[in-house]
Design a protein around this motif. Sequence first.
Motif, mmCIF file in Angstrom:
data_model
loop_
_atom_site.group_PDB
_atom_site.id
_atom_site.type_symbol
_atom_site.label_atom_id
_atom_site.label_comp_id
_atom_site.label_asym_id
_atom_site.label_seq_id
_atom_site.Cartn_x
_atom_site.Cartn_y
_atom_site.Cartn_z
ATOM 1 N N UNK A 435 0.856 -1.194 0.033
ATOM 2 C CA UNK A 435 0.007 0.091 -0.021
ATOM 3 C C UNK A 435 0.809 1.176 -0.001
ATOM 4 N N UNK A 436 0.531 2.293 -0.689
ATOM 5 C CA UNK A 436 1.166 3.466 -0.697
ATOM 6 C C UNK A 436 1.438 4.144 0.216
ATOM 7 N N UNK A 437 0.182 4.399 1.071
ATOM 8 C CA UNK A 437 0.551 5.026 2.365
ATOM 9 C C UNK A 437 -0.512 4.155 3.315
ATOM 10 N N UNK A 438 -0.242 3.131 3.835
ATOM 11 C CA UNK A 438 -1.282 2.388 4.564
ATOM 12 C C UNK A 438 -1.840 3.142 5.945
ATOM 13 N N UNK A 439 -2.918 2.914 6.159
ATOM 14 C CA UNK A 439 -3.551 3.791 7.218
ATOM 15 C C UNK A 439 -3.289 2.631 8.547
ATOM 16 N N UNK A 440 -3.766 3.069 9.603
ATOM 17 C CA UNK A 440 -3.547 2.336 10.971
ATOM 18 C C UNK A 440 -4.601 1.300 10.710
ATOM 19 N N UNK A 441 -5.831 1.466 10.346
ATOM 20 C CA UNK A 441 -6.812 0.607 9.889
ATOM 21 C C UNK A 441 -6.313 -0.759 9.073
#
Length: 653
Positions: A435-441
Amino acid sequence: MIRLLPFALLAAALWLAAALHLLPLAEWPAWPLDPARMDIPQILLGFGLMPRGAVALLAGAVLGLSGAILQVVLRNPVADPTTLGISAGAQLALVVATMLAPELLEGGRWPVAGAGAGLAAGLVLLIGARRGFAPVTMVIAGMLVGMTASAVATAMTLAQGQYLLSLVIWNGGSLVQGDWSGVRALAGVLALGGFAAALLARPLRVLSLGIEGAQGLGLNVTGVRLLAVAVAVTLAAAVSAELGLIAFVGLAAPALARTLGAQSIPRLLALSPVIGALILSLCDGLVLLVANRLGEMFPTGALTGLIGGPLLIWLLPRLRGSTPPGTERAEGPAPRRDRPAPLLAGLALALVMAALALVWIGRVPGGWAVLDAQSFAAFLPMRLPRLIAAAAAGAALALAGAILQRLTANPLASPEVLGVSGGGAMGYAAAVYLLAAPSAVALTGGTMAGGALALVLIAAFVSRRDMPAERVLLAGIAVSALASAVLSGAMAVGDTRSFQILAWVSGSSSAVTMPGALALAAVAALLWTGALLARRWLAVLPLGPEVAGGLGLPLRLARLLLIALAGTATGAATVLVGPLSFVGLMAPHMARRLGLARPGDHVTGAALIGAGLMLAADFGARMAGFPYELPLGLFASLIGAPWLIWLMMRRIR
């Protein structure tokens, strides 16, 4: 030997392709090499790539010989410097010396690496001697000692930023060379090791008859064992000192030698170094091929680690049966408390009081201090989220451990040992890289999915083969080793994602926000509720599948749901504390020894104890290195390692 010829040709072709990519054959430097008459590409070839190819062959041969000696003397087909914690002990000693006592390295890295490897091997052998050197016991002890040493080394590396990049690459097992000194050193080690192996061949053949038979023929069994292990440890430590952590070559080489027909001990000792040299040379050739195509260089040791997990699982059915350490029989009957409610209430009250005390007490530049009311109100919003998160993570890991111990009927089961944390680690790494900018979720979801998938795969593998409970542990450790290799390779690349993974591996609660902490607490509460609802299953499953099926328990559904619970709990907690803490091992044990025998009481007590242990680890991480924060995973491991060692060293009664 003829069957090895295609692999030897392939290894040579890969190296030759890398050399020709660097410099055309017509421009290769003449021998003997003289840097004064060479240009830069010729120097890179003559003092970089050429010695690298030779070092790959020599190091692989040394590790293959070390693994063969260990497997013969311990009569254990999965013994090698990696599975017995020897290489990790050398790694930790070198990291500690580099950071805390660099003067020890003035005489070279070899004595320091040898001391660390010897201490790790001595600890594993001490545990094994108390259990009759049972194969599964030895490997479980060795790999857990190795996992602990690697975790501490990684945490110390992260805590000392000035050493970060060089140590991360070295820990991955890099074969990069700058001259021919490493070739000369490893050639000497291999020659001495081969001579020692030739002298040991006959005593080891006698030892293979069994202790009583060997003693009847006048063999000094203890002396031969100690001498053989010392030779193997010295060989492995030499490679660790020179190159870093090269995993599982010593496991693969003897296994393949047996597959090729090396049944006698002399033939095994002769063929294993040859195969080890080919394995490491092929792995390094693949690394060079990728580097030529993509321009991305990663340590060869990370690639060899990918061999170990699948190979160890493949070798599991060939292990002789043994009684795992830490069983109920070994620990004695656990007490059973008739009225557990007062104890559980006391544990809950102690947890709340400890959390309040840890908010009030702290360190300031002048020393320790107790906050006044105004300072308490100012610090509470900053400290409360991390306290909630740490307690929730500890409770989740403890719940997972309690579920797994009852599911497998083995008190040594835990998220760390069964590979759930390792699977979660690979899920986390996948989210970071895909993922390019993985979120906390996304990170949490990836970690949960990885943990659950690892446990499902292990359960499916073991159930098809009807293996005893300790095989489940060893399969899980194999998954953990595979995950460790993947993470080492990812971290050694050196980009920003690598450092994100490195920071996460050690575990820290400093960046936790209140919404994140409350979400983790909610997950822990839901998992505790689910464990309580499944308490009948948890009570019946340890009795065995026949009894559970006879009582009408839906075995497949029960196992699947409990695996999902344990994987979810581990994934949620692993996002915060990293893949290694041992809380999932300790807390259920403590709860059981306190008399919390019924499933509902057991999981509740384990959750409360796990929360308290992680609070203590978080406090230590904040205060020990004040004003800098040390990794949370390091302190959790330092709490868990002594407990684990004490548990495994208890004598069978």
